[in-house]
Design an enzyme around this catalytic site. Structure first.
Site, PDB file in Angstrom:
ATOM      1  N   TRP A 102      -5.105  -2.534 -81.471  1.00 42.31           N
ATOM      2  CA  TRP A 102      -4.498  -2.067 -82.722  1.00 42.31           C
ATOM      3  C   TRP A 102      -5.268  -0.909 -83.333  1.00 42.31           C
ATOM      4  CZ3 TRP A 102       0.317  -2.686 -83.190  1.00 42.31           C
ATOM      5  CH2 TRP A 102       0.940  -3.853 -82.739  1.00 42.31           C
ATOM      6  N   ASP A 172      -7.607  -2.076 -91.530  1.00 40.28           N
ATOM      7  CA  ASP A 172      -6.432  -2.826 -91.107  1.00 40.28           C
ATOM      8  C   ASP A 172      -6.899  -4.281 -91.023  1.00 40.28           C
ATOM      9  OD1 ASP A 172      -4.388  -4.138 -89.836  1.00 40.28           O
ATOM     10  OD2 ASP A 172      -4.266  -2.778 -88.118  1.00 40.28           O
ATOM     11  N   LYS A 196       1.339 -12.087 -90.226  1.00 38.05           N
ATOM     12  CA  LYS A 196       0.282 -12.808 -89.529  1.00 38.05           C
ATOM     13  C   LYS A 196      -0.199 -13.993 -90.371  1.00 38.05           C
ATOM     14  CE  LYS A 196       0.600  -9.809 -86.323  1.00 38.05           C
ATOM     15  NZ  LYS A 196      -0.086  -8.524 -86.217  1.00 38.05           N
TER      16      LYS A 196
HETATM   17  C1  LIG Z   1       0.222  -7.150 -85.653  1.00 36.25           C
HETATM   18  C2  LIG Z   1      -0.758  -6.112 -85.998  1.00 36.25           C
HETATM   19  C3  LIG Z   1      -0.368  -4.794 -86.300  1.00 36.25           C
HETATM   20  C4  LIG Z   1       1.073  -4.354 -86.243  1.00 36.25           C
HETATM   21  O1  LIG Z   1       1.733  -4.891 -87.334  1.00 36.25           O
HETATM   22  P1  LIG Z   1       3.234  -4.519 -87.716  1.00 36.25           P
HETATM   23  O2  LIG Z   1       3.331  -5.105 -89.091  1.00 36.25           O
HETATM   24  O3  LIG Z   1       4.116  -5.170 -86.712  1.00 36.25           O
HETATM   25  O4  LIG Z   1       3.372  -3.047 -87.721  1.00 36.25           O
HETATM   26  C5  LIG Z   1      -1.343  -3.892 -86.643  1.00 36.25           C
HETATM   27  N1  LIG Z   1      -2.634  -4.234 -86.706  1.00 36.25           N
HETATM   28  C6  LIG Z   1      -3.052  -5.482 -86.423  1.00 36.25           C
HETATM   29  C7  LIG Z   1      -4.506  -5.813 -86.497  1.00 36.25           C
HETATM   30  C8  LIG Z   1      -2.130  -6.463 -86.055  1.00 36.25           C
HETATM   31  O5  LIG Z   1      -2.541  -7.709 -85.775  1.00 36.25           O
END
Ligand SMILES: *Cc1c(COP(=O)(O)O)cnc(C)c1O
Length: 359
Positions: A102, A172, A196
């Site tokens: 990611w 993130d 998540k």
């Molecule tokens: C799942 C995830 C993403 C992508 O998320 P979306 O909301 O589907 O764009 C980005 N970064 C991390 C760390 C993730 O676990």
């Protein structure tokens, strides 16, 4: 049969929250309308929105004087672009630590922007992302921000300490948002896809220092402009009403669990239950280095992909769902987000133990 959902996202939500959603579905707060039907300009929704925002900041021990919260759409993935668009205004240079899939995606998207230099300062790719990259010893002070991915959902690693820097720190935090506590005031921006650890898919949280909102780029398209969105309480257009409502309920549930630090302690107990088993198992192991282990996503495997698949199939038949590892790494992965109970993890370990004994 009791079932447990170990999916990485969209993921398990607290059962009591789902029951409350069900109970209120046809008649929200005596309005004779469903939450799915009410206006985003109504007092009913404004109350929900303000409640979610206040609870979130309180759970993170952040002052509403210093921080704002945006409730957006487009996923964490849209933030890979919005972040540099808004914040890379002074030096037009941004720094990233590459700790997994990611963060690599975040780097890739930032690199598409014109007039922006994207420096990847360190990476753990050479170690197949089984650890967190070393922090740079000195960081030049000519970056608009330093970006990290606090929890690497696919590889199962997490930051247990943070880089110390005067450069604005951006994270993130999608997969350990409110599941592993941090000194949140160390961050200038935190973003997270809600699916998540917070709410259903379709909502993205951005927690941002208000001081940064003064410095964002001019003339951005409104829907990509943090400052414009903040001015309108995230309602430049129709916000994801239902997702924000569920987020507010999950935040209330989290308060009842004792808050983020208490939840982290529970998550530590849950994760230890699985790691302790994996560390002594002769069949299963986790590739992740001990100092970098995630509380939230635990990848593990045997030495035989056919056995891995057999475990996944039999576990699923036993009510232990969605244990398949990400297609990029294979094997198995158990995601132990806040709403996964200790009983769920114990059931998984009991199953894996019995499977191993039958071998
Ligand atoms: C799942 C995830 C993403 C992508 O998320 P979306 O909301 O589907 O764009 C980005 N970064 C991390 C760390 C993730 O676990």
């Amino acid at each position: 049969m009791t079932t447990y959902n170990f999916a990485a996202g969209p993921a398990v939500l607290p059962k009591t929250v789902l029951e409350q959603v069900q109970k209120e579905m046809l008649n929200f707060k005596n309005s004779n309308m469903s939450i799915l039907e009410i206006s985003h300009r109504s007092d009913l929704f404004t109350t929900v929105y303000q409640s979610a925002k206040q609870r979130l900041l309180a759970l993170m021990a952040l002052s509403p004087v210093d921080y704002d919260v945006l409730f957006l759409q487009g996923g964490a993935t849209l933030q890979f672009t919005m972040l540099p668009l808004n914040l890379a205004t002074k030096y037009h240079r941004v720094a990233y630590l590459d700790s997994g899939h990611w963060s690599a995606r975040a780097i890739e998207e930032a690199a598409k922007l014109k007039d922006l230099t994207v420096d990847v300062l360190t990476s753990s790719e050479d170690n197949h992302y089984t650890n967190i990259p070393e922090f740079p010893e000195v960081l030049e002070d000519t970056y608009d921000y330093l970006h990290i991915t606090t929890n690497n959902t696919i590889e199962g690693t997490a930051y247990w300490s943070l880089p110390e820097t005067k450069t604005p720190l951006v994270a993130d935090m999608s997969s350990n948002f409110l599941g592993q506590t941090y000194p949140y005031e160390a961050f200038d921006v935190i973003y997270a896809g809600a699916q998540k650890n917070l709410a259903p898919a379709g909502l993205t949280i951005v927690v941002i220092k208000k001081a940064l909102l003064q410095q964002t780029a001019d003339n951005l398209p409104s829907m990509l402009d943090y400052t414009a969105l903040a001015k309108k309480d995230s309602a430049l257009n129709t916000p994801p009403v239902f997702q924000i409502y569920v987020a507010d309920l999950v935040l209330q549930w989290l308060e009842q669990q004792g808050g983020v630090a208490a939840m982290t302690a529970i998550n530590q107990q849950k994760a230890a239950c699985l790691y302790d088993f994996l560390d002594q198992s002769k069949l299963f192991h986790t590739p992740v280095q001990k100092t970098a282990r995630s509380l939230m996503n635990i990848p593990f495997l045997t030495d035989d992909p056919a056995v891995d698949q057999d475990v996944i199939t039999k576990a699923s038949a036993a009510g232990l769902l969605n244990l398949k590892g990400h297609r990029l790494v294979g094997g198995l992965r158990a995601s132990l987000y806040n709403a996964m109970s200790l009983e769920g993890v114990q059931a998984l370990v009991t199953f894996l133990k019995a499977y191993e004994q039958r071998q």
